[in-house]
Design a protein around this motif. Structure first.
Motif, PDB file in Angstrom:
ATOM      1  N   VAL A   1     -38.975 -25.255 -17.883  1.00  0.00           N
ATOM      2  CA  VAL A   1     -39.807 -26.444 -18.061  1.00  0.00           C
ATOM      3  C   VAL A   1     -41.257 -26.013 -17.856  1.00  0.00           C
ATOM      4  O   VAL A   1     -41.516 -24.939 -17.296  1.00  0.00           O
ATOM      5  CB  VAL A   1     -39.418 -27.571 -17.066  1.00  0.00           C
ATOM      6  CG1 VAL A   1     -38.025 -28.092 -17.343  1.00  0.00           C
ATOM      7  CG2 VAL A   1     -39.533 -27.120 -15.632  1.00  0.00           C
ATOM      8  N   PRO A   2     -42.217 -26.811 -18.289  1.00  0.00           N
ATOM      9  CA  PRO A   2     -43.618 -26.421 -18.102  1.00  0.00           C
ATOM     10  C   PRO A   2     -43.923 -26.159 -16.624  1.00  0.00           C
ATOM     11  O   PRO A   2     -43.648 -26.978 -15.763  1.00  0.00           O
ATOM     12  CB  PRO A   2     -44.396 -27.635 -18.610  1.00  0.00           C
ATOM     13  CG  PRO A   2     -43.479 -28.275 -19.599  1.00  0.00           C
ATOM     14  CD  PRO A   2     -42.097 -28.060 -19.061  1.00  0.00           C
ATOM     15  N   GLY A   3     -44.452 -24.985 -16.340  1.00  0.00           N
ATOM     16  CA  GLY A   3     -44.833 -24.632 -14.983  1.00  0.00           C
ATOM     17  C   GLY A   3     -43.745 -23.999 -14.145  1.00  0.00           C
ATOM     18  O   GLY A   3     -43.962 -23.668 -12.993  1.00  0.00           O
ATOM     19  N   GLY A   4     -42.545 -23.819 -14.702  1.00  0.00           N
ATOM     20  CA  GLY A   4     -41.475 -23.212 -13.910  1.00  0.00           C
ATOM     21  C   GLY A   4     -40.103 -23.409 -14.512  1.00  0.00           C
ATOM     22  O   GLY A   4     -39.911 -23.275 -15.711  1.00  0.00           O
ATOM     23  N   ALA A   5     -39.156 -23.748 -13.633  1.00  0.00           N
ATOM     24  CA  ALA A   5     -37.766 -23.914 -14.067  1.00  0.00           C
ATOM     25  C   ALA A   5     -37.111 -25.019 -13.262  1.00  0.00           C
ATOM     26  O   ALA A   5     -37.496 -25.300 -12.125  1.00  0.00           O
ATOM     27  CB  ALA A   5     -36.989 -22.618 -13.880  1.00  0.00           C
ATOM     28  N   LEU A   6     -36.103 -25.642 -13.856  1.00  0.00           N
ATOM     29  CA  LEU A   6     -35.316 -26.674 -13.198  1.00  0.00           C
ATOM     30  C   LEU A   6     -33.897 -26.138 -13.032  1.00  0.00           C
ATOM     31  O   LEU A   6     -33.225 -25.825 -14.013  1.00  0.00           O
ATOM     32  CB  LEU A   6     -35.306 -27.952 -14.032  1.00  0.00           C
ATOM     33  CG  LEU A   6     -34.569 -29.140 -13.450  1.00  0.00           C
ATOM     34  CD1 LEU A   6     -35.210 -29.579 -12.140  1.00  0.00           C
ATOM     35  CD2 LEU A   6     -34.563 -30.294 -14.425  1.00  0.00           C
ATOM     36  N   VAL A   7     -33.480 -25.996 -11.777  1.00  0.00           N
ATOM     37  CA  VAL A   7     -32.122 -25.546 -11.470  1.00  0.00           C
ATOM     38  C   VAL A   7     -31.292 -26.789 -11.201  1.00  0.00           C
ATOM     39  O   VAL A   7     -31.625 -27.587 -10.316  1.00  0.00           O
ATOM     40  CB  VAL A   7     -32.102 -24.624 -10.225  1.00  0.00           C
ATOM     41  CG1 VAL A   7     -30.684 -24.197  -9.903  1.00  0.00           C
ATOM     42  CG2 VAL A   7     -32.999 -23.428 -10.434  1.00  0.00           C
TER      43      VAL A   7
ATOM     44  N   GLY B   1     -30.556 -31.116  -8.168  1.00  0.00           N
ATOM     45  CA  GLY B   1     -31.456 -30.187  -8.845  1.00  0.00           C
ATOM     46  C   GLY B   1     -32.669 -29.879  -7.996  1.00  0.00           C
ATOM     47  O   GLY B   1     -32.960 -30.573  -7.020  1.00  0.00           O
ATOM     48  N   VAL B   2     -33.370 -28.827  -8.382  1.00  0.00           N
ATOM     49  CA  VAL B   2     -34.584 -28.418  -7.690  1.00  0.00           C
ATOM     50  C   VAL B   2     -35.519 -27.764  -8.706  1.00  0.00           C
ATOM     51  O   VAL B   2     -35.073 -27.055  -9.607  1.00  0.00           O
ATOM     52  CB  VAL B   2     -34.271 -27.464  -6.505  1.00  0.00           C
ATOM     53  CG1 VAL B   2     -33.659 -26.171  -6.981  1.00  0.00           C
ATOM     54  CG2 VAL B   2     -35.491 -27.212  -5.662  1.00  0.00           C
ATOM     55  N   PHE B   3     -36.815 -28.057  -8.568  1.00  0.00           N
ATOM     56  CA  PHE B   3     -37.829 -27.460  -9.432  1.00  0.00           C
ATOM     57  C   PHE B   3     -38.387 -26.218  -8.750  1.00  0.00           C
ATOM     58  O   PHE B   3     -38.694 -26.234  -7.556  1.00  0.00           O
ATOM     59  CB  PHE B   3     -38.961 -28.451  -9.701  1.00  0.00           C
ATOM     60  CG  PHE B   3     -40.118 -27.847 -10.443  1.00  0.00           C
ATOM     61  CD1 PHE B   3     -40.032 -27.615 -11.803  1.00  0.00           C
ATOM     62  CD2 PHE B   3     -41.288 -27.500  -9.785  1.00  0.00           C
ATOM     63  CE1 PHE B   3     -41.093 -27.046 -12.500  1.00  0.00           C
ATOM     64  CE2 PHE B   3     -42.355 -26.937 -10.461  1.00  0.00           C
ATOM     65  CZ  PHE B   3     -42.252 -26.711 -11.825  1.00  0.00           C
ATOM     66  N   LEU B   4     -38.524 -25.148  -9.510  1.00  0.00           N
ATOM     67  CA  LEU B   4     -39.103 -23.897  -9.009  1.00  0.00           C
ATOM     68  C   LEU B   4     -40.314 -23.556  -9.861  1.00  0.00           C
ATOM     69  O   LEU B   4     -40.242 -23.586 -11.090  1.00  0.00           O
ATOM     70  CB  LEU B   4     -38.085 -22.759  -9.095  1.00  0.00           C
ATOM     71  CG  LEU B   4     -36.803 -22.968  -8.306  1.00  0.00           C
ATOM     72  CD1 LEU B   4     -35.792 -21.879  -8.640  1.00  0.00           C
ATOM     73  CD2 LEU B   4     -37.095 -22.983  -6.823  1.00  0.00           C
TER      74      LEU B   4
END
Length: 157
Positions: free
Chosen positions: A64-70, A130-133
């Protein structure tokens, strides 16, 4: 003019079909399941009082923009679990996840229901978290692992 446009489009199609190392759409591969080694309570420092979900049935990493969604889907033993969360096993000074030897590990925890509950069908027990990284948090990460009580799922670059 038409020839150069066709040549440029052919080059783009060729580059898009490159192997997993160069293809940006294959950033993290699909997850694989592995059994979890049995540990005693003394070996594990309690990070959170919530128990691990019984099984991690699915896990994926989406860019995703700016990182990743786990995101992960867990399967508790009975219906009614709630408050699911992916908690990092290692955190830095600012409580951000820290990769250990290139592996970022999360515990999949949830609040159990009060009293006795029916087990129900697997589909009725599923919970997700979920968590955003950020891109900075992922800079040294080669693998992301989500741990449940009986198994863990990992996605690798």
């Amino acid at each position: 003019m038409r020839g150069s446009v066709l040549a440029a489009m052919a080059a783009l199609v060729f580059l898009a079909s490159c192997g997993t190392r160069l293809n940006p759409f294959n950033w993290f591969g699909g997850s694989t399941s592995e059994p979890v080694a049995a540990t005693t309570q003394d070996e594990v420092e309690p990070v959170d009082p919530r128990p691990l979900v019984d099984q991690v049935v699915a896990m994926q990493v989406d860019r995703v923009p700016g990182g990743a969604l786990v995101t992960a889907i867990g399967l508790p033993t009975v219906q009614g679990f709630h408050g699911a969360e992916l908690l990092p096993t290692e955190t830095g000074i600012d409580d951000r996840p820290v990769a250990e030897d290139g592996v970022l590990t999360f515990r999949f925890v949830a609040v159990p229901p009060p009293g006795r509950r029916p087990s129900g069908t697997p589909a009725s027990r599923e919970i997700s978290a979920g968590v955003f990284l950020t891109d900075q948090a992922l800079a040294a990460v080669r693998s992301i692992t989500v741990v449940g009580a009986r198994n863990q799922r990992s996605a690798r670059r």
